[in-house]
Design a protein around this motif. Sequence first.
Motif, PDB file in Angstrom:
ATOM      1  N   THR A  77      39.476  42.258  40.911  1.00  0.00           N
ATOM      2  CA  THR A  77      38.083  42.265  40.481  1.00  0.00           C
ATOM      3  C   THR A  77      37.408  41.071  41.104  1.00  0.00           C
ATOM      4  O   THR A  77      37.955  39.958  41.080  1.00  0.00           O
ATOM      5  CB  THR A  77      37.972  42.186  38.948  1.00  0.00           C
ATOM      6  N   TYR A  83      33.771  38.943  41.002  1.00  0.00           N
ATOM      7  CA  TYR A  83      32.498  38.692  40.336  1.00  0.00           C
ATOM      8  C   TYR A  83      31.576  38.071  41.376  1.00  0.00           C
ATOM      9  O   TYR A  83      31.941  37.082  42.028  1.00  0.00           O
ATOM     10  CB  TYR A  83      32.680  37.744  39.149  1.00  0.00           C
ATOM     11  N   LYS A  92      31.829  43.224  40.284  1.00  0.00           N
ATOM     12  CA  LYS A  92      30.957  43.078  39.118  1.00  0.00           C
ATOM     13  C   LYS A  92      29.906  42.041  39.467  1.00  0.00           C
ATOM     14  O   LYS A  92      30.220  40.879  39.710  1.00  0.00           O
ATOM     15  CB  LYS A  92      31.764  42.647  37.894  1.00  0.00           C
ATOM     16  N   ALA A  95      27.355  41.691  30.641  1.00  0.00           N
ATOM     17  CA  ALA A  95      28.732  41.779  30.138  1.00  0.00           C
ATOM     18  C   ALA A  95      29.708  41.195  31.164  1.00  0.00           C
ATOM     19  O   ALA A  95      30.652  40.484  30.798  1.00  0.00           O
ATOM     20  CB  ALA A  95      29.093  43.224  29.821  1.00  0.00           C
ATOM     21  N   ALA A  96      29.477  41.476  32.451  1.00  0.00           N
ATOM     22  CA  ALA A  96      30.332  40.923  33.508  1.00  0.00           C
ATOM     23  C   ALA A  96      30.194  39.405  33.564  1.00  0.00           C
ATOM     24  O   ALA A  96      31.182  38.687  33.757  1.00  0.00           O
ATOM     25  CB  ALA A  96      29.982  41.542  34.853  1.00  0.00           C
ATOM     26  N   ASP A 100      29.445  37.401  31.066  1.00  0.00           N
ATOM     27  CA  ASP A 100      30.175  36.862  29.913  1.00  0.00           C
ATOM     28  C   ASP A 100      31.683  36.909  30.147  1.00  0.00           C
ATOM     29  O   ASP A 100      32.403  35.966  29.814  1.00  0.00           O
ATOM     30  CB  ASP A 100      29.816  37.644  28.643  1.00  0.00           C
ATOM     31  N   GLU A 101      32.154  37.996  30.739  1.00  0.00           N
ATOM     32  CA  GLU A 101      33.581  38.157  31.046  1.00  0.00           C
ATOM     33  C   GLU A 101      34.036  37.055  32.012  1.00  0.00           C
ATOM     34  O   GLU A 101      35.074  36.425  31.813  1.00  0.00           O
ATOM     35  CB  GLU A 101      33.758  39.531  31.675  1.00  0.00           C
ATOM     36  N   ASN A 131      34.144  33.670  30.280  1.00  0.00           N
ATOM     37  CA  ASN A 131      35.321  33.562  29.413  1.00  0.00           C
ATOM     38  C   ASN A 131      36.574  33.242  30.216  1.00  0.00           C
ATOM     39  O   ASN A 131      37.462  32.540  29.726  1.00  0.00           O
ATOM     40  CB  ASN A 131      35.526  34.848  28.609  1.00  0.00           C
ATOM     41  N   LYS A 132      36.654  33.749  31.446  1.00  0.00           N
ATOM     42  CA  LYS A 132      37.826  33.506  32.291  1.00  0.00           C
ATOM     43  C   LYS A 132      37.806  32.132  32.951  1.00  0.00           C
ATOM     44  O   LYS A 132      38.853  31.534  33.165  1.00  0.00           O
ATOM     45  CB  LYS A 132      37.924  34.577  33.388  1.00  0.00           C
ATOM     46  N   ASP A 184      39.682  37.868  40.514  1.00  0.00           N
ATOM     47  CA  ASP A 184      40.786  38.036  39.568  1.00  0.00           C
ATOM     48  C   ASP A 184      41.772  39.024  40.188  1.00  0.00           C
ATOM     49  O   ASP A 184      41.453  40.198  40.372  1.00  0.00           O
ATOM     50  CB  ASP A 184      40.246  38.568  38.240  1.00  0.00           C
TER      51      ASP A 184
END
Length: 77
Positions: A3, A5, A30, A37-38, A40-41, A44-45, A55
């Motif tokens: 993935t 970002y 993303k 939402a992406a 925030d994801e 968080n990572k 990722d």
Amino acid sequence: MVTIYTTSSCHFCHEAKEFFQKNNVEYTEKNVETDEAARDEMLNKTHQMGVPVIDIDGTIIVGFDKGAITQALGASA
């Protein structure tokens, strides 16, 4: 699973995606600019806003680091 970002204006994001395409690596993109939402994801990572964030099966790489990406892809194969 890979993935990435991204944002639309990120030069290194474009380079990373080109690298994946040239090396036949399937990935999910993303865009954190348009997808809350992406964003925030990703936060968080990584707890930071720099992109690209890549990722690879749980290995997080911030920025376009070919060596780290190649190593992570080899470990996930």
